[in-house]
Write a protein that holds these residues in place. Structure first.
Motif, PDB file in Angstrom:
ATOM      1  N   ALA A 277       0.866  -1.151  -0.154  1.00  0.00           N
ATOM      2  CA  ALA A 277       0.082  -0.129  -0.177  1.00  0.00           C
ATOM      3  C   ALA A 277       0.819   1.386   0.041  1.00  0.00           C
ATOM      4  O   ALA A 277       0.522   2.127  -0.766  1.00  0.00           O
ATOM      5  N   GLU A 278       1.792   1.334   0.740  1.00  0.00           N
ATOM      6  CA  GLU A 278       2.818   2.311   0.757  1.00  0.00           C
ATOM      7  C   GLU A 278       3.661   2.745  -0.511  1.00  0.00           C
ATOM      8  O   GLU A 278       3.749   3.663  -0.908  1.00  0.00           O
ATOM      9  N   ALA A 279       3.848   1.526  -1.271  1.00  0.00           N
ATOM     10  CA  ALA A 279       4.488   1.541  -2.230  1.00  0.00           C
ATOM     11  C   ALA A 279       3.755   2.380  -3.744  1.00  0.00           C
ATOM     12  O   ALA A 279       4.212   2.663  -4.477  1.00  0.00           O
ATOM     13  N   LYS A 280       2.212   2.106  -3.386  1.00  0.00           N
ATOM     14  CA  LYS A 280       1.276   2.609  -4.460  1.00  0.00           C
ATOM     15  C   LYS A 280       0.944   3.779  -4.038  1.00  0.00           C
ATOM     16  O   LYS A 280       0.409   4.508  -5.128  1.00  0.00           O
ATOM     17  N   GLN A 281       1.266   4.393  -2.906  1.00  0.00           N
ATOM     18  CA  GLN A 281       0.595   5.885  -2.354  1.00  0.00           C
ATOM     19  C   GLN A 281       1.613   6.971  -3.177  1.00  0.00           C
ATOM     20  O   GLN A 281       2.638   6.736  -2.911  1.00  0.00           O
ATOM     21  N   LYS A 282       0.961   7.728  -3.969  1.00  0.00           N
ATOM     22  CA  LYS A 282       1.730   8.608  -4.874  1.00  0.00           C
ATOM     23  C   LYS A 282       1.999   9.738  -3.790  1.00  0.00           C
ATOM     24  O   LYS A 282       1.278  10.351  -2.787  1.00  0.00           O
ATOM     25  N   GLY A 283       3.411  10.237  -3.887  1.00  0.00           N
ATOM     26  CA  GLY A 283       4.143  11.227  -2.952  1.00  0.00           C
ATOM     27  C   GLY A 283       4.480  10.819  -1.763  1.00  0.00           C
ATOM     28  O   GLY A 283       4.968  11.522  -0.810  1.00  0.00           O
ATOM     29  N   SER A 284       4.387   9.400  -1.260  1.00  0.00           N
ATOM     30  CA  SER A 284       4.918   8.962  -0.325  1.00  0.00           C
ATOM     31  C   SER A 284       6.394   8.735   0.004  1.00  0.00           C
ATOM     32  O   SER A 284       6.929   8.775   1.030  1.00  0.00           O
ATOM     33  N   GLY A 285       7.068   8.670  -1.426  1.00  0.00           N
ATOM     34  CA  GLY A 285       8.443   8.398  -1.380  1.00  0.00           C
ATOM     35  C   GLY A 285       8.838   6.973  -1.289  1.00  0.00           C
ATOM     36  O   GLY A 285       9.965   6.431  -1.362  1.00  0.00           O
ATOM     37  N   TYR A 286       8.092   6.191  -1.200  1.00  0.00           N
ATOM     38  CA  TYR A 286       8.121   4.695  -1.426  1.00  0.00           C
ATOM     39  C   TYR A 286       7.677   3.880  -2.471  1.00  0.00           C
ATOM     40  O   TYR A 286       7.960   2.884  -2.719  1.00  0.00           O
ATOM     41  N   GLU A 287       7.296   4.833  -3.510  1.00  0.00           N
ATOM     42  CA  GLU A 287       6.808   4.212  -4.944  1.00  0.00           C
ATOM     43  C   GLU A 287       8.184   3.504  -5.539  1.00  0.00           C
ATOM     44  O   GLU A 287       9.261   3.933  -5.521  1.00  0.00           O
ATOM     45  N   GLY A 288       7.859   2.066  -5.754  1.00  0.00           N
ATOM     46  CA  GLY A 288       8.653   1.400  -6.429  1.00  0.00           C
ATOM     47  C   GLY A 288       9.626   0.623  -5.241  1.00  0.00           C
ATOM     48  O   GLY A 288      10.619   0.278  -5.894  1.00  0.00           O
ATOM     49  N   HIS A 289       9.436   0.880  -3.976  1.00  0.00           N
ATOM     50  CA  HIS A 289      10.447   0.345  -3.340  1.00  0.00           C
ATOM     51  C   HIS A 289       9.557  -0.814  -2.144  1.00  0.00           C
ATOM     52  O   HIS A 289      10.108  -0.959  -1.200  1.00  0.00           O
ATOM     53  N   GLU A 290       8.696  -1.486  -2.698  1.00  0.00           N
ATOM     54  CA  GLU A 290       7.915  -2.338  -2.147  1.00  0.00           C
ATOM     55  C   GLU A 290       8.903  -3.553  -1.797  1.00  0.00           C
ATOM     56  O   GLU A 290       9.648  -4.171  -2.299  1.00  0.00           O
ATOM     57  N   GLY A 291       8.773  -3.925  -0.289  1.00  0.00           N
ATOM     58  CA  GLY A 291       9.730  -4.951   0.279  1.00  0.00           C
ATOM     59  C   GLY A 291      10.912  -4.557   0.735  1.00  0.00           C
ATOM     60  O   GLY A 291      11.981  -5.372   1.491  1.00  0.00           O
ATOM     61  N   GLU A 292      11.557  -3.367   0.306  1.00  0.00           N
ATOM     62  CA  GLU A 292      12.684  -2.924   0.722  1.00  0.00           C
ATOM     63  C   GLU A 292      12.701  -2.373   2.251  1.00  0.00           C
ATOM     64  O   GLU A 292      11.587  -1.922   3.133  1.00  0.00           O
ATOM     65  N   PRO A 293      13.782  -2.272   3.065  1.00  0.00           N
ATOM     66  CA  PRO A 293      13.653  -1.959   4.438  1.00  0.00           C
ATOM     67  C   PRO A 293      13.713  -0.608   4.669  1.00  0.00           C
ATOM     68  O   PRO A 293      14.451   0.246   3.859  1.00  0.00           O
ATOM     69  N   LYS A 294      12.749   0.134   5.654  1.00  0.00           N
ATOM     70  CA  LYS A 294      12.741   1.260   5.644  1.00  0.00           C
ATOM     71  C   LYS A 294      12.941   1.450   7.164  1.00  0.00           C
ATOM     72  O   LYS A 294      12.790   0.750   8.088  1.00  0.00           O
ATOM     73  N   ALA A 295      13.475   2.679   7.621  1.00  0.00           N
ATOM     74  CA  ALA A 295      13.897   3.048   8.961  1.00  0.00           C
ATOM     75  C   ALA A 295      12.763   3.760   9.755  1.00  0.00           C
ATOM     76  O   ALA A 295      11.993   4.677   9.110  1.00  0.00           O
ATOM     77  N   VAL A 296      12.184   3.267  10.902  1.00  0.00           N
ATOM     78  CA  VAL A 296      11.126   3.775  11.610  1.00  0.00           C
ATOM     79  C   VAL A 296      11.789   4.050  13.034  1.00  0.00           C
ATOM     80  O   VAL A 296      12.583   3.273  13.672  1.00  0.00           O
ATOM     81  N   VAL A 297      11.037   4.776  13.795  1.00  0.00           N
ATOM     82  CA  VAL A 297      11.616   5.150  15.153  1.00  0.00           C
ATOM     83  C   VAL A 297      10.799   4.367  16.182  1.00  0.00           C
ATOM     84  O   VAL A 297       9.643   4.071  15.944  1.00  0.00           O
ATOM     85  N   VAL A 298      11.559   3.496  16.833  1.00  0.00           N
ATOM     86  CA  VAL A 298      10.983   2.424  17.971  1.00  0.00           C
ATOM     87  C   VAL A 298      10.841   2.885  18.990  1.00  0.00           C
ATOM     88  O   VAL A 298       9.811   3.019  19.875  1.00  0.00           O
ATOM     89  N   ALA A 299      11.903   3.304  19.797  1.00  0.00           N
ATOM     90  CA  ALA A 299      12.153   3.778  21.071  1.00  0.00           C
ATOM     91  C   ALA A 299      12.916   4.852  21.387  1.00  0.00           C
ATOM     92  O   ALA A 299      14.327   4.710  21.759  1.00  0.00           O
TER      93      ALA A 299
END
Length: 367
Positions: A277-299
């Protein structure tokens, strides 16, 4: 033109101290009357109650961690100082040395004994024992008597080739557990069995002896506070830090995400796969990167705000660091006489008493 009230997002932004590569911005609090035209920032108790919160992260007898949220730094620091200096405990104050043949000088031995933390029945420590007058005679309700009488001798059962001093001799090492408590008067009611006065850690080393050396001392324990001497402080450490804030403003993917995670202490940044869903969302910056690791804030609370990520060009304009001005993470380490949680609760009572005393003084001043 009527003034527009600030949005919740704007109010949260004002609370963030900016951490940049070489500077720190927005360090001064702005939520006071007159700072923003048309906005009322006068202090209100109901507003404070709604915004104030306490979160418990860890609650062990010797160590507690919690957050105070929605208060000023002056209040947080008042609690810290009270926990260190104003919460009373029991400690050895007078040492009567009858014989000291160890290599430790009398005054050093007395100091070492005074710094040993003791514990006992909570009811007796809190309610039965009172403050001892400066020149008063010791009483059962204000003085606890202890004795240390140890003599080093050869161990007849030691082997001929033994080289370990603890096996060659009896009482080669003098420990805190060798201190004997002698209850007087009504102390038996409060300090007996599991509630007896005893060292928090029985294996604290006091001195080393060799045959012919001995220590014979008697001690008086009294109530005191850390502002008079550090031995009376109930905490080994009472500190706080402001909650770190990490905002990822642009996607950090692939190897950059792995490198970004290494810029922080373990557990602060996690890696998640970009969803379909993120990879399909336009303007998200994730287009075409489905399955790739992304950095997220956990703690973010684990971060030490080293700014390491700001030193790498690939993360420029992709991350913002800060600290939340009204979120204080406390760490309280008890010496063992009072549980860490109880130390904070007692500091609250002390602060209330100080506030009431100040109120009385102000009333008398006006009169």
């Amino acid at each position: 033109m009527p003034h527009k009230p600030p949005t919740q997002e704007e109010l949260e932004r004002r609370k963030i101290v900016g951490i940049n590569l070489e500077t720190v911005t927005n360090v001064t609090a702005t939520d006071f009357p007159g700072n923003y035209p048309g906005e009322d920032h006068s202090w209100d108790i109901e507003k404070f109650r709604q915004g104030f919160n306490v979160e418990i992260h860890q609650n062990d007898p010797y160590e507690a961690s919690f957050s105070l949220i929605g208060c000023d730094a002056s209040i947080a620091n008042a609690f810290r100082r009270i926990m260190i200096a104003d919460v009373p405990t029991l400690a050895i104050d007078q040492v009567f040395i009858y014989n000291n043949k160890s290599v430790i000088q009398d005054e050093v031995l007395a100091s070492r004994l005074g710094l040993i933390p003791f514990t006992g029945g909570r009811e007796g420590l809190r309610d039965f024992l009172k403050w001892r007058p400066k020149d008063g005679e010791p009483k059962d309700y204000d003085t606890v008597g202890l004795e240390l009488n140890v003599k080093c001798e050869h161990n007849p059962d030691a082997g001929p080739n033994e080289t370990d001093p603890t096996k060659l001799y009896k009482h080669a090492h003098v420990y805190a557990k060798d201190i004997v408590f002698h209850p007087q008067g009504r102390q038996v009611e409060y300090f007996s069995g599991e509630n007896a006065i005893r060292p928090v850690n029985p294996d604290i080393l006091i001195a080393k002896l060799r045959p012919g050396q001995e220590i014979d001392v008697k001690m008086h324990m009294i109530k005191g506070v850390g502002s008079n001497h550090a031995k009376f402080s109930p905490v080994a450490t009472a500190s706080y830090r402001i909650l770190p804030v990490i905002q990822i403003t642009q996607p950090i993917l692939g190897r950059d995400a792995e490198k970004f995670a290494k810029c922080f202490p373990a557990g602060v940044i996690g890696l998640e796969k970009v969803t379909k869903a993120e990879a399909k969302q336009k303007g998200s910056g994730y287009e075409g990167h489905e399955g790739e690791p992304k950095a997220v804030v956990v703690a973010p609370e684990r971060d030490t705000v080293s700014r390491e990520c700001l030193r790498h060009a690939e993360f420029k304009d992709k991350v913002k660091l800060g600290r939340k001005r009204d979120h204080f993470i406390f760490l309280v380490e008890s010496t063992g006489q009072i549980e860490s949680e109880a130390i904070f609760l007692e500091s609250v009572q002390h602060l209330k008493a100080k506030a009431k005393n100040l109120e009385k003084q102000l009333v008398n001043m006006v009169r």
